[in-house]
Every structure is written in structure tokens, then in C-alpha cells.
Motif scaffolding. Structure first.
Motif, short mmCIF file in Angstrom:
data_model
loop_
_atom_site.label_atom_id
_atom_site.label_comp_id
_atom_site.label_asym_id
_atom_site.label_seq_id
_atom_site.Cartn_x
_atom_site.Cartn_y
_atom_site.Cartn_z
N MET A 40 32.71 56.21 32.40
CA MET A 40 33.81 56.41 33.35
C MET A 40 34.85 55.31 33.16
O MET A 40 34.55 54.22 32.67
CB MET A 40 33.28 56.39 34.77
N ARG A 41 36.05 55.63 33.60
CA ARG A 41 37.14 54.67 33.47
C ARG A 41 37.31 53.92 34.79
O ARG A 41 37.30 54.53 35.85
CB ARG A 41 38.46 55.38 33.17
N THR A 42 37.49 52.61 34.69
CA THR A 42 37.81 51.83 35.88
C THR A 42 39.03 50.95 35.59
O THR A 42 39.34 50.68 34.42
CB THR A 42 36.66 50.89 36.31
N ILE A 43 39.68 50.53 36.64
CA ILE A 43 40.71 49.51 36.53
C ILE A 43 40.14 48.25 37.15
O ILE A 43 39.73 48.24 38.32
CB ILE A 43 42.00 49.93 37.27
N GLU A 44 40.07 47.18 36.36
CA GLU A 44 39.46 45.94 36.84
C GLU A 44 40.47 44.80 36.80
O GLU A 44 41.42 44.81 36.00
CB GLU A 44 38.27 45.56 35.94
N VAL A 45 40.24 43.82 37.64
CA VAL A 45 41.02 42.60 37.60
C VAL A 45 40.42 41.70 36.52
O VAL A 45 39.25 41.33 36.60
CB VAL A 45 40.99 41.87 38.96
N ALA A 46 41.21 41.41 35.49
CA ALA A 46 40.73 40.56 34.40
C ALA A 46 40.81 39.09 34.80
O ALA A 46 41.39 38.74 35.83
CB ALA A 46 41.56 40.81 33.14
N ALA A 47 40.20 38.22 33.96
CA ALA A 47 40.21 36.79 34.28
C ALA A 47 41.63 36.25 34.40
O ALA A 47 41.89 35.36 35.21
CB ALA A 47 39.44 36.02 33.21
N ASP A 48 42.56 36.83 33.62
CA ASP A 48 43.96 36.37 33.72
C ASP A 48 44.73 37.09 34.84
O ASP A 48 45.94 36.97 34.94
CB ASP A 48 44.67 36.54 32.38
N ARG A 49 43.99 37.84 35.68
CA ARG A 49 44.53 38.49 36.88
C ARG A 49 45.28 39.80 36.58
O ARG A 49 45.79 40.43 37.50
CB ARG A 49 45.48 37.55 37.68
N ARG A 50 45.37 40.17 35.29
CA ARG A 50 46.00 41.47 35.00
C ARG A 50 45.02 42.57 35.34
O ARG A 50 43.80 42.39 35.34
CB ARG A 50 46.40 41.54 33.52
N LEU A 51 45.55 43.77 35.61
CA LEU A 51 44.72 44.94 35.82
C LEU A 51 44.53 45.63 34.47
O LEU A 51 45.51 45.97 33.81
CB LEU A 51 45.38 45.91 36.81
N VAL A 52 43.29 45.79 34.07
CA VAL A 52 43.01 46.37 32.75
C VAL A 52 42.07 47.57 32.89
O VAL A 52 41.25 47.64 33.81
CB VAL A 52 42.37 45.31 31.80
N GLU A 53 42.22 48.49 31.95
CA GLU A 53 41.37 49.67 31.96
C GLU A 53 40.09 49.36 31.20
O GLU A 53 40.14 48.82 30.11
CB GLU A 53 42.13 50.83 31.30
N VAL A 54 38.94 49.68 31.79
CA VAL A 54 37.65 49.39 31.17
C VAL A 54 36.78 50.65 31.23
O VAL A 54 36.79 51.36 32.24
CB VAL A 54 36.92 48.24 31.91
N ASP A 55 36.07 50.93 30.15
CA ASP A 55 35.13 52.05 30.13
C ASP A 55 33.72 51.56 30.44
O ASP A 55 33.28 50.55 29.89
CB ASP A 55 35.14 52.73 28.75
N HIS A 56 33.03 52.28 31.31
CA HIS A 56 31.65 51.93 31.66
C HIS A 56 30.80 53.18 31.56
O HIS A 56 31.31 54.30 31.70
CB HIS A 56 31.57 51.46 33.12
N ALA A 57 29.51 52.98 31.40
CA ALA A 57 28.57 54.09 31.60
C ALA A 57 28.69 54.53 33.06
O ALA A 57 28.79 53.69 33.95
CB ALA A 57 27.14 53.63 31.30
N THR A 58 28.70 55.83 33.28
CA THR A 58 28.85 56.32 34.65
C THR A 58 27.57 56.04 35.43
O THR A 58 26.49 56.45 35.01
CB THR A 58 29.16 57.83 34.64
N PRO A 59 27.67 55.33 36.56
CA PRO A 59 26.46 54.95 37.31
C PRO A 59 25.86 56.13 38.06
O PRO A 59 26.56 57.07 38.43
CB PRO A 59 26.97 53.90 38.29
N GLU A 60 24.55 56.06 38.27
CA GLU A 60 23.85 57.09 39.06
C GLU A 60 23.65 56.57 40.48
O GLU A 60 23.37 55.39 40.69
CB GLU A 60 22.49 57.40 38.43
#
Ligand SMILES: [Zn+2]
Ligand SMILES: [Zn+2]
Length: 329
Positions: free
Chosen positions: A1-21
Motif C-alpha cells: 500500500m502507498r502511504t505519505i510519511e513525514v521524512a527525517a528532513d520533514r518533507r512528505l514522501v510517498e512510501v510503499d509498504h506491505a498492506t497490513p492485516e
């Protein structure tokens, strides 16, 4: 699944994860829409509140995609919105009907920073207890407005001032506009909205709300401080009548410096409110279902999840014309 996360430099970045159950008592939702909250805009700059890796997003609507074990009363495909605070239902505060200040509510909440991942994502795990069904009259976009509307519902209820008295809303953002709309709905005919943002003031007027400049209002018995600034809080105590109440709606991260004389001499009350009881969350859904809140006008934009960073930049620019902007996966 796709998420938008706050990166260490505070930017919002798109990250792919395994979809949680979903675990016991939980469901996985396909997110329909997630509102960008003023607190998201402020907290993203504060690592203590949004540590790196935070997935924001607590104003969401969606559909149930997967039921975890021990979930009952819900079906895959149900349209829902989510009360994102993890009110436990068992502590002393919850049992006394004050679940809005349950000590677990924020700590284990969804999309609130230090708790669990939020709905800046195409899927999110939430507890069964957090689910509220959306009636047919509340579409998915309006469903993302339930959460901030519930804040306004509680703020108005907690001020508890007579409906024939003058009241003032400071700030024309999402919470200010929704508070003014709830005040109207509750019969406060002398409610006035003050917004220094001309575009937002025009929008409020086009919705039939009364607006004015702060130096041109009759002294109110209640001020809803929805601008979230120390200056607005100061203005509130200076404007209030004796025995008046300042409702601090939302969370300013800066210390408030208030002049003591008007507070002390006029016996003013200063009260905070940022969350709500389950009953108030349900009332927000009822208001939308009855079409008493013009959700389609309060929502001024919808942008794809992938453009979250651009949307944040737009929404932190002074004088922008938006009120509520939704992210859509
Ligand atoms: Zn919010
Ligand atoms: Zn509790």
C-alpha cells in the motif's frame, strides 16, 4: 500500500509498504478521502509530535475492506468514517462519560503522530470501536468532514451560552467556518465571524454568515478562538464582556501570553477544546445527513495523495483561499 510519511528532513514522501492485516477487533479500510488538518500542517515541522515515519491523517472516510477476528456488526463494503482517538471505553474518565479526555485517546490514536499510522494512505487499520457508519445522505467527501465538524459541535456545546447573546468566532479556517455554521444551526443569530483572510470572509458571507472586522463587533459573551494564534487569544480576552468565556478551539504550539487584568477583573473563563465525545461525533454525522452543513462549500479542493507536499505548501502560504482540502488515494 502507498502511504505519505513525514521524512527525517520533514518533507512528505510517498512510501510503499506491505498492506497490513487487521488484528483482533480491528478492520482495514480502503481510504476514500482524508482531510488535511491545520494540526497536520503545524505538527509536521515538530519532530516530537510527528516523528520521522509518521503517517498523518485523522479526518477520513472509507470502505471496510477486511474484517479482523472478533469484529461483529460490520460488513466488508460498509461506508464509514472514523473517530481517530483511541478512547478506551474502560478507564474512569470514559466510564464517567468524559471519553474525550481518555488518557489513551491520543497516545494510541490513528494519524495523530505518536500513535498509529493515519489515513494519508490508500489503506488504514482502525479499531472497530472507532467506526461510525455513513448514511447514504453523507457522501465520501462529506464523510471526511465529520471529524472537524465534531470539534465544532463540542466547542459550541461546551461554551454553553444563551442563543440570544452575541458570540464571536475568530478565524475563518476549517474549524472557524464549521464553528460559525454550527452556531447558526444552533440558533445563535448574533454570531459573527472575523477572518483576516479576505477570500475566506467572502466564502463565509456567501454561506449567509455574518462577518465583521474585530474592531467593529459588539462585545461578545463567548469567543471561539479558531485562529490558533497567541494574538487571537489576546484579542479574545480584550473583546469579551465580563463573565465571558474564551473557547480555545484547536491547538496553538506557542505559549499564550494573556493580559491578566481583563481575565481577572472581568472573571473571564478560558477553556480548551479539541476533541469530542462519541455522541458529538454522531451529531456531526446527523448534521451532514440533514444537509445543515454545506460540506461541498467547506471543502475547497481535492488533490491526489501523491501531491500532499505541494498541498501542504499551498495551505501554509499566507492568504490562500482554501478552507478544507482533501487527499484522495
Ligand atoms: Zn483535524
Ligand atoms: Zn478511557
Amino acid at each position: 500500500m502507498r502511504t505519505i510519511e513525514v521524512a527525517a528532513d520533514r518533507r512528505l514522501v510517498e512510501v510503499d509498504h506491505a498492506t497490513p492485516e487487521p488484528g483482533p477487533g480491528q478492520v482495514r479500510l480502503d481510504v476514500a478521502y482524508c482531510g488535511i488538518c491545520g494540526s497536520d500542517l503545524h505538527f509536521r515541522d515538530v519532530p516530537e509530535l510527528f516523528p520521522a515515519g509518521t503517517v498523518p491523517g485523522h479526518e477520513l472516510s472509507g470502505r471496510i475492506a477486511v474484517l479482523g477476528p472478533e469484529v461483529d456488526g460490520w460488513t466488508v463494503g460498509d461506508r464509514v468514517c472514523v473517530l481517530p482517538f483511541a478512547q478506551c471505553g474502560e478507564c474512569e474518565l470514559c466510564r464517567s462519560g468524559n471519553e474525550q479526555v481518555c488518557p489513551h485517546a491520543v497516545a494510541n490514536g490513528v494519524g495523530l503522530g505518536t500513535g498509529r499510522p493515519g489515513a494519508y494512505a490508500d489503506a488504514v487499520i482502525v479499531d472497530q470501536r472507532m467506526l461510525f457508519a455513513l448514511p447514504d445522505e453523507v457522501d465520501d467527501r462529506a464523510g471526511a468532514l465529520v471529524e472537524p465538524l465534531a470539534v465544532a459541535v463540542r466547542a459550541v456545546a461546551q461554551a454553553a451560552v444563551p442563543v440570544d447573546q452575541p458570540v464571536l468566532v475568530l478565524g475563518g479556517g476549517p474549524i472557524g467556518l464549521l464553528t460559525a455554521l454550527v452556531l447558526r444551526e444552533r440558533g445563535y443569530e448574533r454570531a459573527v465571524l472575523v477572518s483576516r483572510n479576505a477570500a475566506r470572509a467572502r466564502l463565509a458571507e456567501s454561506l449567509g454568515l455574518r462577518t465583521a472586522a474585530a474592531d467593529d463587533v459588539e462585545p461578545p459573551v463567548a469567543v471561539f478562538e479558531c485562529a490558533g494564534t497567541p494574538a487571537a487569544a489576546r484579542q479574545a480576552v480584550e473583546l469579551l464582556r465580563p463573565l465571558g468565556v474564551v473557547m480555545l478551539v484547536g491547538l496553538s504550539l506557542e505559549p499564550l501570553e494573556l493580559p491578566a487584568p481583563p481575565v481577572v477583573i472581568n472573571e473571564l473563563q478560558i477553556r480548551g477544546v479539541i476533541t469530542y465525545r462519541r455522541r458529538e461525533f454522531a451529531e456531526a454525522i446527523e448534521l451532514l445527513a440533514a444537509r445543515r452543513i454545506p460540506a461541498d462549500r467547506v471543502i475547497t479542493g481535492t488533490v491526489p495523495l501523491s501531491q500532499a507536499e505541494e498541498a501542504f505548501r499551498t495551505l501554509t502560504r499566507p492568504g490562500h483561499a482554501h478552507v478544507k482540502v482533501l487527499l484522495a488515494p
